[in-house]
Design a protein around this motif. Structure first.
Motif, short mmCIF file in Angstrom:
data_model
loop_
_atom_site.label_atom_id
_atom_site.label_comp_id
_atom_site.label_asym_id
_atom_site.label_seq_id
_atom_site.Cartn_x
_atom_site.Cartn_y
_atom_site.Cartn_z
N PRO A 73 0.96 -1.11 0.01
CA PRO A 73 -0.08 -0.04 -0.05
C PRO A 73 0.78 1.31 0.05
N VAL A 74 1.92 1.41 0.79
CA VAL A 74 2.70 2.53 0.97
C VAL A 74 3.46 2.80 -0.65
N LEU A 75 3.94 1.78 -1.40
CA LEU A 75 4.47 2.00 -2.66
C LEU A 75 3.37 2.23 -3.73
N LEU A 76 2.30 1.67 -3.55
CA LEU A 76 1.21 1.91 -4.25
C LEU A 76 0.71 3.34 -4.24
N ALA A 77 0.82 4.13 -2.94
CA ALA A 77 0.45 5.38 -2.93
C ALA A 77 1.34 6.29 -3.53
N ARG A 78 2.43 6.02 -3.56
CA ARG A 78 3.55 6.76 -4.29
C ARG A 78 3.30 6.86 -5.89
N ASP A 79 3.21 5.62 -6.31
CA ASP A 79 2.68 5.57 -8.08
C ASP A 79 1.48 6.36 -8.40
N VAL A 80 0.30 6.03 -7.43
CA VAL A 80 -0.98 6.72 -7.57
C VAL A 80 -1.15 8.21 -7.71
N ALA A 81 -0.20 8.82 -6.55
CA ALA A 81 -0.12 9.98 -6.22
C ALA A 81 0.73 10.81 -7.56
N SER A 87 -1.07 14.01 -14.31
CA SER A 87 -2.44 13.98 -15.29
C SER A 87 -3.16 15.02 -14.84
N GLY A 88 -2.83 16.12 -13.89
CA GLY A 88 -3.77 17.21 -13.72
C GLY A 88 -4.73 16.81 -12.75
N GLY A 89 -4.83 15.72 -11.89
CA GLY A 89 -5.82 15.19 -11.05
C GLY A 89 -7.03 14.38 -11.76
N ARG A 90 -6.67 13.67 -12.70
CA ARG A 90 -7.42 13.08 -13.45
C ARG A 90 -7.79 11.65 -13.23
N VAL A 91 -7.04 11.17 -12.14
CA VAL A 91 -7.00 9.68 -11.88
C VAL A 91 -8.26 9.27 -10.89
N GLU A 92 -8.96 8.05 -11.39
CA GLU A 92 -9.72 7.40 -10.52
C GLU A 92 -9.16 6.01 -10.28
N LEU A 93 -8.96 5.68 -8.93
CA LEU A 93 -8.26 4.63 -8.56
C LEU A 93 -9.10 3.34 -8.38
N GLY A 94 -9.02 2.36 -9.27
CA GLY A 94 -10.09 1.19 -9.04
C GLY A 94 -9.37 0.01 -8.58
N LEU A 95 -9.89 -0.40 -7.40
CA LEU A 95 -9.25 -1.64 -6.70
C LEU A 95 -10.12 -2.89 -6.63
N LEU A 126 -7.24 2.78 3.45
CA LEU A 126 -6.83 3.53 4.72
C LEU A 126 -5.62 3.89 4.59
N THR A 127 -4.57 3.20 4.26
CA THR A 127 -3.33 3.46 4.17
C THR A 127 -3.21 4.91 2.98
N LEU A 128 -3.63 4.85 1.86
CA LEU A 128 -3.69 5.78 1.04
C LEU A 128 -4.15 7.18 1.64
N ARG A 129 -5.37 6.99 2.19
CA ARG A 129 -5.99 8.30 2.79
C ARG A 129 -5.22 8.72 3.98
N LYS A 130 -4.79 8.09 4.54
CA LYS A 130 -4.03 8.39 5.80
C LYS A 130 -2.74 9.09 5.34
N LEU A 131 -1.85 8.55 4.38
CA LEU A 131 -0.70 9.11 3.77
C LEU A 131 -1.07 10.60 2.92
N TYR A 132 -2.24 10.55 2.28
CA TYR A 132 -2.39 11.65 1.56
C TYR A 132 -2.90 12.81 2.35
N SER A 133 -3.57 12.48 3.77
CA SER A 133 -4.05 13.67 4.52
C SER A 133 -2.90 14.16 5.13
N PRO A 147 -7.10 10.85 -5.28
CA PRO A 147 -8.21 10.34 -6.21
C PRO A 147 -9.31 9.80 -5.72
N PRO A 148 -10.60 9.95 -6.35
CA PRO A 148 -11.74 8.99 -6.10
C PRO A 148 -11.37 7.49 -6.04
#
Length: 290
Positions: A73-81, A87-95, A126-133, A147-148
């Motif tokens: 999750p921590v490494l994924l958060a980096r790639d997603v961010a 992309s200028g905020g155009r990502v929608e993260l599908g899991l 939960l990890t992504l949202r914690k890191l991004y906060s 991203p949503p």
């Protein structure tokens, strides 16, 4: 009444120029989301979505969906961010929780129980949202909250988790047989699943989108070949099931548009994702609905 959104799931990369042309074509045809699945033997989601971002201006970039247990999750958060930022905020993260054991085996990754895989999806969100906060987090996503999130699946436990955390709940339009093959979900089954998840959403019900993966779109003249085309993707489909499945749409553009409206009225589904072979076939339907 909620507006429609439409995505296309792209699985055949071709050359760089071909991929760029596909991304631009999807945007020109009015699709809202350009999506990439996460299966071995198909395009790697993050580099291909970044290339699509460079080639387009408006269309969202979607992982549809990640085999989440593949990822720390921590490494994924980096790639997603990074993708969201560039992309200028155009990502929608599908899991998704992952369901193809052979892919885990091929990657040398243990295939946990279904419950453990769902737990991993929840922990990832939960990890992504914690890191991004954290205002000091780098690379920062384009939006402070990240991203949503779209979470896809059909089982009770996964839908329960998605109802708590997702901005979009994705329904596959298919179900597993006892033999392990996937078959078409009937109208009654889709109705039961959508009613189940909408009941869990509570006060979030009007804020969370429901998505349906549409496995095939066909003109009336393609009736005789539709079954074989669908079974290339999902061998468990029978002709009777194909004819009655909400995730398989056949008819003129107007008839298919009517089917899409019926899905919104009957199930509350407003977001539809088609597969790459139907990129052009579905475009006239989008024109009728937007």
């Amino acid at each position: 009444m909620a507006e429609f959104r439409f995505g296309v799931n792209m699985a055949f990369p071709g050359t760089r120029a071909e991929w760029v042309d596909k991304a631009r074509r999807a945007e020109a045809l009015g699709y809202d989301a350009f999506a990439v699945p996460d299966h071995l033997g198909m395009p790697a989601p993050f580099p291909t979505l970044l290339l699509a971002a460079e080639a387009t201006e408006r269309i969202r970039l979607t992982t549809f969906v990640l085999n989440t247990p593949f990822y720390n999750p921590v490494l994924l958060a980096r790639d997603v961010a990074a993708l969201d930022q560039f992309s200028g905020g155009r990502v929608e993260l599908g899991l998704g929780a992952g369901y193809v054991k052979d892919e885990f085996d091929a990657a040398g990754i243990p295939f946990p129980s279904a419950g453990a895989r769902i737990d991993h999806v929840e922990q990832t969100v939960l990890t992504l949202r914690k890191l991004y906060s954290d205002p000091d987090y780098q690379p920062a996503p384009a939006r402070p909250e990240g991203p949503p999130v779209l979470i896809a699946g059909s089982g009770n436990r996964l839908l329960g988790m998605a109802a708590q955390h997702a901005d979009v709940v994705g329904l596959p339009g298919a179900a597993f047989t006892e033999s392990g093959l996937m078959r078409a979900a009937s109208a009654e089954e889709v109705g039961e699943r959508t009613e189940y998840v909408r009941g869990l959403l509570g006060e979030r019900r009007e804020r969370v989108e429901l998505n349906l993966l549409v496995w095939a779109v066909a003109a009336p003249s393609e009736r005789d070949t539709l079954g074989d085309r669908v079974r290339q993707l999902l061998p468990g489909f029978t002709d009777d099931q194909i004819g009655a499945a909400p995730a398989v749409m056949m008819g003129t553009p107007q008839q298919i548009a009517d089917s899409v409206r019926e899905c919104r009225e009957r199930y509350g589904i407003t977001y539809f994702t088609v597969v790459e072979p139907d990129l052009e076939r579905f475009a006239p339907v989008i024109e009728l609905l937007k």
